[in-house]
Design an enzyme around this catalytic site. Structure first.
Site, PDB file in Angstrom:
ATOM      1  N   HIS A  22       0.849  -1.201   0.000  1.00 10.68           N
ATOM      2  CA  HIS A  22       0.000   0.000   0.000  1.00 10.68           C
ATOM      3  C   HIS A  22       0.886   1.253   0.000  1.00 10.68           C
ATOM      4  CE1 HIS A  22      -2.825   2.893   1.979  1.00 10.68           C
ATOM      5  NE2 HIS A  22      -3.646   2.308   1.138  1.00 10.68           N
ATOM      6  N   SER A  50      -4.956  -2.571  -5.715  1.00 12.57           N
ATOM      7  CA  SER A  50      -5.137  -2.750  -4.270  1.00 12.57           C
ATOM      8  C   SER A  50      -6.051  -3.952  -4.035  1.00 12.57           C
ATOM      9  CB  SER A  50      -5.734  -1.478  -3.652  1.00 12.57           C
ATOM     10  OG  SER A  50      -6.920  -1.113  -4.317  1.00 12.57           O
ATOM     11  N   MET A  95      -7.986  10.410  -7.370  1.00 16.33           N
ATOM     12  CA  MET A  95      -9.355   9.922  -7.134  1.00 16.33           C
ATOM     13  C   MET A  95      -9.469   8.405  -7.130  1.00 16.33           C
ATOM     14  SD  MET A  95     -10.978  10.490 -10.879  1.00 16.33           S
ATOM     15  CE  MET A  95     -11.816   8.941 -10.800  1.00 16.33           C
ATOM     16  N   ALA A  96     -10.165   7.911  -6.128  1.00 13.88           N
ATOM     17  CA  ALA A  96     -10.485   6.486  -6.087  1.00 13.88           C
ATOM     18  C   ALA A  96     -11.707   6.254  -6.983  1.00 13.88           C
ATOM     19  CB  ALA A  96     -10.784   6.088  -4.652  1.00 13.88           C
ATOM     20  N   LYS A 137     -18.326   2.956 -15.771  1.00 15.50           N
ATOM     21  CA  LYS A 137     -17.162   3.833 -15.997  1.00 15.50           C
ATOM     22  C   LYS A 137     -16.135   3.681 -14.860  1.00 15.50           C
ATOM     23  CE  LYS A 137     -20.320   7.066 -18.114  1.00 15.50           C
ATOM     24  NZ  LYS A 137     -20.806   8.437 -18.149  1.00 15.50           N
ATOM     25  N   GLY A 192      -7.431  19.442  -7.051  1.00 12.75           N
ATOM     26  CA  GLY A 192      -6.301  19.534  -6.117  1.00 12.75           C
ATOM     27  C   GLY A 192      -6.353  20.795  -5.268  1.00 12.75           C
TER      28      GLY A 192
HETATM   29  N1  LIG Z   1      -3.410   3.549  -1.930  1.00 10.24           N
HETATM   30  C1  LIG Z   1      -4.641   3.109  -2.005  1.00 10.24           C
HETATM   31  O1  LIG Z   1      -4.858   1.917  -2.198  1.00 10.24           O
HETATM   32  C2  LIG Z   1      -5.800   4.064  -1.868  1.00 10.24           C
HETATM   33  C3  LIG Z   1      -7.112   3.586  -2.015  1.00 10.24           C
HETATM   34  C4  LIG Z   1      -8.175   4.497  -1.974  1.00 10.24           C
HETATM   35  C5  LIG Z   1      -7.928   5.850  -1.763  1.00 10.24           C
HETATM   36  N2  LIG Z   1      -6.645   6.282  -1.609  1.00 10.24           N
HETATM   37  C6  LIG Z   1      -6.378   7.730  -1.397  1.00 10.24           C
HETATM   38  O2  LIG Z   1      -7.470   8.322  -0.700  1.00 10.24           O
HETATM   39  C7  LIG Z   1      -7.565   9.690  -1.057  1.00 10.24           C
HETATM   40  C8  LIG Z   1      -9.014  10.099  -1.232  1.00 10.24           C
HETATM   41  O3  LIG Z   1      -9.549   9.646  -2.490  1.00 10.24           O
HETATM   42  P1  LIG Z   1     -11.004  10.124  -2.955  1.00 10.24           P
HETATM   43  O4  LIG Z   1     -11.340   9.514  -4.250  1.00 10.24           O
HETATM   44  O5  LIG Z   1     -11.935   9.921  -1.797  1.00 10.24           O
HETATM   45  O6  LIG Z   1     -10.745  11.695  -3.159  1.00 10.24           O
HETATM   46  P2  LIG Z   1     -11.813  12.888  -3.192  1.00 10.24           P
HETATM   47  O7  LIG Z   1     -13.127  12.400  -3.674  1.00 10.24           O
HETATM   48  O8  LIG Z   1     -11.740  13.615  -1.912  1.00 10.24           O
HETATM   49  O9  LIG Z   1     -11.189  13.843  -4.320  1.00 10.24           O
HETATM   50  C9  LIG Z   1     -11.055  13.417  -5.657  1.00 10.24           C
HETATM   51  C10 LIG Z   1     -10.489  14.537  -6.513  1.00 10.24           C
HETATM   52  O10 LIG Z   1     -11.480  15.559  -6.664  1.00 10.24           O
HETATM   53  C11 LIG Z   1     -10.893  16.835  -6.413  1.00 10.24           C
HETATM   54  N3  LIG Z   1     -11.920  17.719  -5.850  1.00 10.24           N
HETATM   55  C12 LIG Z   1     -12.647  17.514  -4.726  1.00 10.24           C
HETATM   56  N4  LIG Z   1     -13.497  18.531  -4.522  1.00 10.24           N
HETATM   57  C13 LIG Z   1     -13.303  19.398  -5.550  1.00 10.24           C
HETATM   58  C14 LIG Z   1     -13.878  20.651  -5.928  1.00 10.24           C
HETATM   59  N5  LIG Z   1     -14.829  21.239  -5.187  1.00 10.24           N
HETATM   60  N6  LIG Z   1     -13.449  21.253  -7.045  1.00 10.24           N
HETATM   61  C15 LIG Z   1     -12.481  20.685  -7.804  1.00 10.24           C
HETATM   62  N7  LIG Z   1     -11.896  19.513  -7.506  1.00 10.24           N
HETATM   63  C16 LIG Z   1     -12.302  18.883  -6.394  1.00 10.24           C
HETATM   64  C17 LIG Z   1      -9.795  16.594  -5.440  1.00 10.24           C
HETATM   65  O11 LIG Z   1      -8.826  17.625  -5.514  1.00 10.24           O
HETATM   66  C18 LIG Z   1      -9.256  15.246  -5.926  1.00 10.24           C
HETATM   67  O12 LIG Z   1      -8.298  15.430  -6.938  1.00 10.24           O
HETATM   68  C19 LIG Z   1      -6.666   9.896  -2.283  1.00 10.24           C
HETATM   69  O13 LIG Z   1      -5.507  10.579  -1.863  1.00 10.24           O
HETATM   70  C20 LIG Z   1      -6.313   8.485  -2.716  1.00 10.24           C
HETATM   71  O14 LIG Z   1      -5.025   8.384  -3.316  1.00 10.24           O
HETATM   72  C21 LIG Z   1      -5.586   5.427  -1.641  1.00 10.24           C
END
Ligand SMILES: NC(=O)c1ccc[n+]([C@@H]2O[C@H](COP(=O)([O-])OP(=O)(O)OC[C@H]3O[C@@H](n4cnc5c(N)ncnc54)[C@H](O)[C@@H]3O)[C@@H](O)[C@H]2O)c1
Length: 362
Positions: free
Chosen positions: A121, A145, A180-181, A231, A312
């Protein structure tokens, strides 16, 4: 009511690094690198992938399920492509090395790609995008993952909630960082609702029979829903192709689950770095990026929005705030830090009940 405690990010890094050295047996430089990655996630508000995970990582390395001193071997395939065997090291250390190699190739040839196997991870995917941004590179980051999501139309889990990340540098505006996940929400949100006895919105998750559910407990024994049906499911499959299949790591539901299985995970990743300066003057590219950011910012906010943000940007703004005020932790995390510091003879992390004033760190 739960309290919030603030830590100086530099002190949080030192604390985590000392634990990883004393309790995990990591070499000091690697412990510092991993600690920096974890605190970076906390600074950006990705609290689920920060120091809150320390106990779990410590347990894995202490049980010999992660190699504290991996021998990272890069095998060159062509001048622009290489493969890295992670030797079951922590994903943070393996991934940083792989992105470093991809960037080095891109510096010379305009593009670099490094596939990885035998990793673990790697936390917040944006970490490696930020690494590439420091070198003015566009980047694409892939990982797979452990299975938590069915492919679209299926009942059983097979796909990981594997985050895709990409970045591009700007000049004076915020850089592009998409991280994004492919699931509608993070599993942590469902765990939180279950703890509080609350229901979850329809569309977040399925029960064990693959039916959409609003029952958080049923969702926990079921599976996560992909964004946009086929998707999100397709993106999760792409993550598996670029990481597990191409990288010769586990794939298709076979990646080890770090919470449930006492075996190495064999996670795969791949990292692509692209040098914009190959296509045009690098400064011109960054200026054009600034224009794009300004045009996005210039769009009239829809009802319910104050501003239109760039991908971001929410995390960027939070990082600025947390670099000033400190990283907030909960009661449960405070307790965990105390347990770890006592168990491994590490100086406790200093926590304040008030926000700090760390202006000098901005
Ligand atoms: N390593 C692993 O296996 C693993 C698995 C799952 C998640 N994660 C991590 O968990 C974290 C959370 O993931 P997530 O999908 O829940 O992210 P998220 O839904 O919080 O954000 C997704 C993307 O949307 C953008 N975003 C959010 N609000 C916005 C807005 N108002 N305007 C414009 N852009 C906006 C964010 O900047 C980001 O790039 C990430 O850092 C991801 O790498 C890691």
């Amino acid at each position: 009511m739960s309290s919030i405690y603030y830590a100086d990010p530099a002190e949080a890094e030192t604390f985590a690094a000392s634990l990883l050295v004393n309790g995990g047996g990591l070499p000091k430089d690697q412990a510092q690198l991993m600690a920096k990655c974890l605190v970076q996630a906390d600074l950006r508000g990705v609290d689920t992938h920060g120091l809150a995970r320390l106990q779990q990582y410590m347990a894995r390395v202490k049980d010999g399920l992660v190699n504290a001193t991996p021998n990272l071997k890069v095998m060159e395939k062509t001048p622009v492509a290489a493969h890295l065997d992670g030797d079951n090291g922590f994903g943070f250390i393996v991934a940083t090395k792989a992105m470093e190699d991809a960037i080095r190739r891109a510096e010379t040839y305009g593009i670099g790609i490094v596939t990885v196997n035998h990793s673990n991870h790697f936390g917040m995917a944006a970490t490696y995008v930020q690494q590439a941004l420091k070198k003015d590179m566009i980047s694409l980051v892939f990982t797979n993952s452990a299975k938590q999501m069915p492919p679209f139309g299926g009942k059983e889990t097979l796909l990981g909630i594997s985050p895709f990340a990409a970045g591009a540098p700007s000049d004076s505006e915020v850089p592009f960082i998409l991280d994004m996940a492919p699931s509608v929400v993070a599993k942590g949100k469902i765990r939180k609702a279950a703890r509080r006895g609350e229901s979850i919105p329809l569309g977040w998750a399925y029960d064990k029979d693959g039916k959409p559910t609003t029952d958080a407990e049923a969702a926990l024994s079921g599976s996560m829903a992909p964004i946009g049906g086929p998707k999100g499911s397709g993106i999760a499959i792409l993550m598996d192709i670029m990481s597990g299949v191409l990288g010769d790591a586990e794939f298709g539901g076979q990646v080890g689950d770090q919470y449930k299985e006492a075996r190495p995970q064999n996670v795969g990743h791949s990292f692509i770095a692209i040098k914009p300066g190959v296509f045009m003057d690098a400064a011109n590219f960054r200026k054009r990026m600034d224009t794009l950011v300004q045009r996005v910012h210039g769009v009239t906010p829809a009802e319910g929005f104050d501003r239109v943000l760039f991908p971001g940007e929410p995390e960027w703004n939070l990082e600025m705030k947390r670099r000033r005020e400190g990283v907030p932790f909960t009661d449960a995390e405070k307790e965990m830090f105390t347990e770890l510091s006592e168990a491994f003879g590490v100086k406790p992390l200093r926590l304040s009940t008030d926000p700090l004033s760390l202006e000098h760190q901005q």
